[in-house]
Design an enzyme around this catalytic site. Structure first.
Site, PDB file in Angstrom:
ATOM      1  CG  HIS A 156      -5.040   7.145   0.575  1.00  0.00           C
ATOM      2  ND1 HIS A 156      -4.232   6.039   0.598  1.00  0.00           N
ATOM      3  CD2 HIS A 156      -5.705   7.136   1.762  1.00  0.00           C
ATOM      4  CE1 HIS A 156      -4.404   5.381   1.736  1.00  0.00           C
ATOM      5  NE2 HIS A 156      -5.284   6.039   2.466  1.00  0.00           N
ATOM      6  CD  GLU A 189      -3.152   0.852   2.095  1.00  0.00           C
ATOM      7  OE1 GLU A 189      -3.692   1.867   2.572  1.00  0.00           O
ATOM      8  OE2 GLU A 189      -3.501  -0.315   2.391  1.00  0.00           O
ATOM      9  CE  LYS A 199      -6.490  -1.736   5.010  1.00  0.00           C
ATOM     10  NZ  LYS A 199      -5.751  -0.744   4.221  1.00  0.00           N
ATOM     11  CG  ASP A 217       1.003 -16.425  11.628  1.00  0.00           C
ATOM     12  OD1 ASP A 217       0.363 -15.778  10.780  1.00  0.00           O
ATOM     13  OD2 ASP A 217       0.653 -17.547  12.021  1.00  0.00           O
TER      14      ASP A 217
END
Length: 425
Positions: A378, A85, A265, A281
């Protein structure tokens, strides 16, 4: 029909690719080239990657980056991040510089307990079960002595073994709940081996062992990280108003699950990037973090913020079961490099670093959302991706970046500007 295959895992890598290309891509040689162009030219390294999982045909590259200038507990760090991202690393780097001049981040591990359970069914008398468990408890430690020997030398091992009655949740369901300290190891294999040994020792005709497995919900493997400064030092202007909006944004994430999921998130953008880079992990970390966010019965923010006596404070509390030894941490060359970059931290220190990465990411997102809005940043980052897709030259790329400096970036707008540029030429 016609797409099934038998004995696929026994085929060579070239045979696997031939089957794939023939079956799904009409024998297109271009597909083979796409797959093979990502093979590592270092054959030893490629063999290493091929053995990580089954049926490997290529490598899927994700950018490996670094975010410098983090000051954590008075110590300087350059943090490795593996993520695709576009805005994540840039945001982390900017926030690191911002807080560096305001005292940096502080972090502290609260506890490091991990959990495993033997799940079983029992229809008999509860007192008899309790008595049987108590009679076997010392034996559980004995049958795991060989497994825990090395861990105990390092200060870890089994902390406690409990019998838990879960029959209110499910008829006849009980569990042996075991807590562990695994030191610098994530400890999955260690925990599971101990649990299986305990389950074998606990067997009797009226007890049906269902499964023995570690839990990725580790609310007692917890770390706290925070930043704070005077409200007036938080923004160049309108500090009081914008600081209040920032706090309100966190309060909204605590009140509204739809917002909380996106809010968290963003935190995991920073956390997962470092977890992946260090060979840990990320699926286990994700599952545990989101379960922790729901511990009250309602899904909430993993971060909190306050303003008291003119001081802005922003913090995170999150469970992170991490390892710095075992697994991919020493096997994957870039994971090993990542840990060396962080000066070979202990598992506790890595918990602190990764919690800070998540807090930094959330700070960047909330600061943008409550001021300029998230899309401006963004789309500026996305601009270079669109330009690449168009196949623009370096000269055209420079022109387009300059052209959109003070304009709204959309895919269509960039395409139109590129077409006009090509036409004018």
């Amino acid at each position: 029909m016609g797409k099934s295959v038998h004995g696929f895992s026994k085929l060579s890598k070239h045979e696997k690719i031939n089957w794939l290309v023939t079956t799904f891509f009409n024998d297109d040689e271009k597909i083979k080239k796409v797959i093979q162009q990502y093979w590592n030219t270092n054959k030893v390294l490629q063999y290493l990657h091929d053995d990580f999982i089954e049926n490997t045909i290529s490598n899927f590259y994700i950018p490996f980056a670094i975010a410098p200038n983090f000051l954590i507990n008075g110590k300087e760090y350059t943090i490795p991040m593996t993520i695709e991202e576009s805005s994540v690393v840039a945001a982390a780097s900017l926030v690191a510089k911002f807080w560096r001049t305001r005292g940096g981040f502080s972090a502290k591990v609260i506890s490091t307990k991990k959990v495993g359970q033997v799940h079983f069914m029992y229809k008999g008398n509860k007192e008899e079960l309790k008595n049987y468990f108590n009679s076997k408890k010392e034996d559980f430690y004995k049958v795991t002595e060989n497994i825990t020997k090395n861990m105990r030398k390092r200060g870890g091992g089994i902390l406690d073994i409990e019998l838990r009655d879960k029959t209110k949740e499910l008829a006849n369901y009980y569990q042996i709940h075991v807590t562990f300290e695994t030191m610098d190891s994530m400890g999955a294999n260690f925990i599971n081996s101990c649990l299986e040994a305990i389950a074998n020792e606990f067997k009797k005709p009226d007890i049906q062992i269902v499964m023995s497995i570690l839990s990725n919900y580790v609310p007692e493997c917890l770390v706290h990280a925070e930043v704070s400064c005077k409200v007036e030092d938080l923004y160049a202007e309108n500090s009081e108003e914008l600081a209040q909006k920032f706090v309100q944004a966190v309060q909204i994430a605590n009140a509204e699950p739809h917002r909380a999921v996106t809010h968290n998130k963003g935190i995991m953008n920073g956390i997962d990037a470092v977890v992946i880079a260090t060979g840990n992990d990320f699926r286990a970390i994700e599952a545990g973090a989101h379960a922790y966010a729901s511990r009250s019965g309602k899904y909430k923010s993993l971060t909190n913020a306050s303003i008291e006596n003119g001081i802005f404070k922003f913090w995170i509390e999150i469970p992170l079961a991490l390892g710095t030894v075992g697994g991919l941490t020493k096997l994957h060359p870039l994971s090993k490099l990542s840990l060396e970059l962080l000066e070979n931290p202990s598992a506790k220190e890595l918990m602190e670093i990764i919690a800070v990465a998540g807090l930094a990411q959330n700070f960047a997102a909330l600061r943008a959302l409550t001021t300029t809005g998230i899309q401006k940043g963004h789309m500026k980052m996305h601009l270079t991706n669109i330009i690449k897709q168009l196949g623009a030259s370096e000269e055209e790329k420079a022109f387009l970046i300059d052209y959109f400096e003070h304009k709204t970036v959309t895919h269509n707008a960039v395409v139109e500007a590129y077409k006009k540029l090509a036409k004018d030429k």
